[in-house]
Write an enzyme that holds these catalytic residues in place. Sequence first.
Site, PDB file in Angstrom:
ATOM      1  N   CYS A  72     -25.050  67.014  53.964  1.00 17.44           N
ATOM      2  CA  CYS A  72     -24.309  66.890  52.716  1.00 17.44           C
ATOM      3  C   CYS A  72     -22.823  67.097  52.997  1.00 17.44           C
ATOM      4  O   CYS A  72     -22.420  67.329  54.118  1.00 17.44           O
ATOM      5  CB  CYS A  72     -24.782  67.961  51.730  1.00 17.44           C
ATOM      6  SG  CYS A  72     -26.570  68.029  51.516  1.00 17.44           S
ATOM      7  N   ARG A  73     -22.035  67.001  51.980  1.00 16.26           N
ATOM      8  CA  ARG A  73     -20.609  67.300  52.046  1.00 16.26           C
ATOM      9  C   ARG A  73     -20.240  68.056  50.782  1.00 16.26           C
ATOM     10  O   ARG A  73     -20.799  67.787  49.721  1.00 16.26           O
ATOM     11  CB  ARG A  73     -19.759  66.019  52.134  1.00 16.26           C
ATOM     12  CG  ARG A  73     -20.063  65.071  53.298  1.00 16.26           C
ATOM     13  CD  ARG A  73     -19.343  65.452  54.586  1.00 16.26           C
ATOM     14  NE  ARG A  73     -20.059  66.491  55.304  1.00 16.26           N
ATOM     15  CZ  ARG A  73     -19.686  66.961  56.525  1.00 16.26           C
ATOM     16  NH1 ARG A  73     -18.624  66.476  57.137  1.00 16.26           N
ATOM     17  NH2 ARG A  73     -20.365  67.912  57.095  1.00 16.26           N
TER      18      ARG A  73
END
Lengths: 303, 303, 303, 303
Positions: free
Chosen positions: D18-19
């Site tokens: 994810c970010r």
Amino acid sequence: MDNWRTFYPNNYPKQAMCRFTFYQGRPIRIGSLITEPDHSLINQSFNAQERDEPLNGDGFGLGWYNHQISDEPATFKSVTPAWNNRNLLQLSRITESTCILAHVRAATQGLQVAESNCHPFTFKQYAFMHNGDIGGFSRIRRKLLESLSDEAFNQIKGSTDSEHFFAILQDELTKRDTLDMHDRMSSSLMATIRKVMNLCTSMQVNEHSYINAVLTNGHLAVAVRFTTDQPEEADSLYLNIGRKYVCEEGVCSMIDPGENEKAVIISSEPLSNDPGWESIPVNSMVVVNEGRVLDRLTIDPDW
Amino acid sequence: MDNWRTFYPNNYPKQAMCRFTFYQGRPIRIGSLITEPDHSLINQSFNAQERDEPLNGDGFGLGWYNHQISDEPATFKSVTPAWNNRNLLQLSRITESTCILAHVRAATQGLQVAESNCHPFTFKQYAFMHNGDIGGFSRIRRKLLESLSDEAFNQIKGSTDSEHFFAILQDELTKRDTLDMHDRMSSSLMATIRKVMNLCTSMQVNEHSYINAVLTNGHLAVAVRFTTDQPEEADSLYLNIGRKYVCEEGVCSMIDPGENEKAVIISSEPLSNDPGWESIPVNSMVVVNEGRVLDRLTIDPDW
Amino acid sequence: MDNWRTFYPNNYPKQAMCRFTFYQGRPIRIGSLITEPDHSLINQSFNAQERDEPLNGDGFGLGWYNHQISDEPATFKSVTPAWNNRNLLQLSRITESTCILAHVRAATQGLQVAESNCHPFTFKQYAFMHNGDIGGFSRIRRKLLESLSDEAFNQIKGSTDSEHFFAILQDELTKRDTLDMHDRMSSSLMATIRKVMNLCTSMQVNEHSYINAVLTNGHLAVAVRFTTDQPEEADSLYLNIGRKYVCEEGVCSMIDPGENEKAVIISSEPLSNDPGWESIPVNSMVVVNEGRVLDRLTIDPDW
Amino acid sequence: MDNWRTFYPNNYPKQAMCRFTFYQGRPIRIGSLITEPDHSLINQSFNAQERDEPLNGDGFGLGWYNHQISDEPATFKSVTPAWNNRNLLQLSRITESTCILAHVRAATQGLQVAESNCHPFTFKQYAFMHNGDIGGFSRIRRKLLESLSDEAFNQIKGSTDSEHFFAILQDELTKRDTLDMHDRMSSSLMATIRKVMNLCTSMQVNEHSYINAVLTNGHLAVAVRFTTDQPEEADSLYLNIGRKYVCEEGVCSMIDPGENEKAVIISSEPLSNDPGWESIPVNSMVVVNEGRVLDRLTIDPDW
């Protein structure tokens, strides 16, 4: 092929419409309108009282202004029912605004449930929502589209009569850009109704139209309750004015109701049991400015 | 913080449950159950008759078998209401099956509207759906989870009492893998109810449970109508047997009703006005095989 | 205001298009095209090879026929990416068809992600999908709409160039209802391309058009690979013919590739590494009937 | 059966994560973080640079505080990709906050794309988000759940390792309610990491863990960059401090970068090309208060 209601019309309520609530005045939390009152707009999404059919579960939309950041309103729309949308609950809980529009939809037969069909619709600083039905819309639609400027034509993303109505209204507003806002917005809305009625006449439409609507630029607003039908067939529309609309420990009410001060609510149904809810006369228009009612106008249906 | 109903409980119906329909027999189009009958499951999604609250708009689910291709059922689930889901309409229109489960959901207070909470639930060749409520579920949940095998534990994706019930049922089915399918499925379902009731007793739960449910492997099915409450408080459940369920020109009916032949429908409410709909006795189980009722068993609530 | 890409165009790939796969022939599971091959359409939804931009995550659509039940295809569409849609996986796993269309979308700048913008589009027994771009579409749109019959006009629910193209195609098909299906479908598709090109000329559009498309009635299909640009700029389109397309233990291939027998795949990119994938020449049309290629036609772009 | 990736793992990137981006400081528009910068979080949703796989399209979440109205943050979550969500764009455009969390998700194999799996997670005044992976999570999950208080156990709605991690963190925060917030939050986060690592050891898990995370109460925040793997394998995490983060005419930058004043951004990847982005050392923690970095702590992975 798009919608089973088209094919099983007997299964579905004939007169399917919508419910809306508008607020203009001192900043209030959005939740004070749509989640907290006993008969909040979310409650109306499954339990509307003043229609034959209590269900408005075909999507919803919210519009609100934050004038410190932008003249243009933001909208939040979803095809899921308002009553179980957690994003709507969250957003409503901590967002305040001086100008709020909220709408729950019951899709008319054959029309798609899509975000692009959810109200309010926006154009520059304007926001617009509608509850009702333009009689014979499918027959006037092509002529209506032909009459639009390219700009208004290109704004249309969905298939509702309401959005097409608003496209005409955009052109009318643009035409009147030298008028002051009060006259510009009220006469544009009036002219749009007239234009649509003329289109219906020219296409020999016999069905009646029902147009309860609000147009706002975030500061001024004009609301209309109109029908070509018998007055008693008009959709309901209520006005509540006062100092502030407050929800405390689950009870919501307008403080100093009737005093034309700093808070105006215009709503398809009263949100709460306090006494200030006044039925707006059929075929009339209310003009609101910064939380005060400025004007009340009568619309002559036989203009 | 997840669900406004938790905070505004007075706005929402107290006894919110669900409706379901099950079919087993000769191949029929899915639409013959869920869109075409006068009181189809889609009609029940906004107009349920045998409950205080007519609305089941918090998502739906469909399960069906195609034995030529797989022993495992497919499911189609959505959080949007069944009544306006065009994918459901399309799929139902041209898909036939010999074994169909369909369910419309009214979310219980505090529970999320999520695909993982939509019925039917599946495990290997089995599919399961439930209409009702396990009393005091939140208090027995941790003990229930502790009692599960790793496999059943890991199957759980959502938060409904129904899916947790089905997790126990998976373990019971696995334990009985030497029995023939009839005994395996019926005694596993019975054992699961008993296990849940024992958990309730051990945690001193006083609330009543309501368990209308269907378990199937695509060929055999067991359906139960059960409550710990007074029999008149049980949720409704109907049985219709005959040769074929047919929809023609908008009228649906069971051909040769009452003849135990090739088509069985088990449904929360009758789908149509034909005479064959029989109320399943409270606290009993029905066993179905390839379109015929094989067995009817009584459940002793005081076992 | 509807789409951030309009405002942050540098953030987004310039040449955003789509990918599609078409199958006609013996019944195969839908999953054999869209989930199981190494380079299945779902793989292409996040990992397209023959475009600058590998991502097609703005919704998808599926169309399939079940002639035993209906002449009209069913469609399944969603705005979520194909790669994480569990309903698509489930449906694909146990549904077989002799005629399948599947499409993953990369929304062109400014266009909405909406179910009504997902391919394939349908009309009576016809289904249609497109990968590409009509140059200067926004400038020809109003003239295009004016040219339509009421029926075709009213079919349009969304805002894509593709759906507008298909609306013209509907009118062309209706005009040719005395021709046999082969001529009717191929010459209608050809006429539609020509009509759109003429509209572009009349509005002095300079942008090029890219039209890879499939039209089918479930038995016959016509596919086109066309551009007004240099041939090397055309979007890719492949043909694979043979006896059967089979997936076994994760490896998919066409049996008896090159034999014009009972299975035809037309796909933006090869689905698997087997040798039968042949690039369809630019500016040509392929006509398919019941799993066999009937005809290959050249399109003269300077007609 | 729930997720095709489980069955076609070769089709999907191995290291899917994810970010996220976190902001604390003077009020800024949410859009200044997630839509306007060249490498905004929305850009990272399809074009992440510092991972093997650029795609984070399995839903997103936003959390923000409005302390004038509530101590508790609001969240907005959706399973659709961030890059085409018009509600996110609208909300971001006119909402300001002093404390913002935003997260784009790439679902780990076998995990569902569901709102309940979208970050940030909230509990009372706290919000939490995570980018990474707890090694062997499926094997420690039951033990982890057993260790929780009823309150923390009942908070869990989804199936991610991240939400389970946060459940432990809730209990740790509750245990330390006599400490001042700085110590309470930093030592609770540290203790949670240790507890999870101990669970992994006790279950003989060999896979490495990667824990980049932020915990905030809206005023204070603790961020951690941690891995049990070689330091060069840690997920990236950047810090930018200064006077104000400003977007003007499409160019965003931190004013007075490096001055520990009134604005802190902590982000998986730099949002813009200005020089102030500093890589947070692996196995360390940063403590932020009202827009200033208060403390930097080292985490001993062999504690």
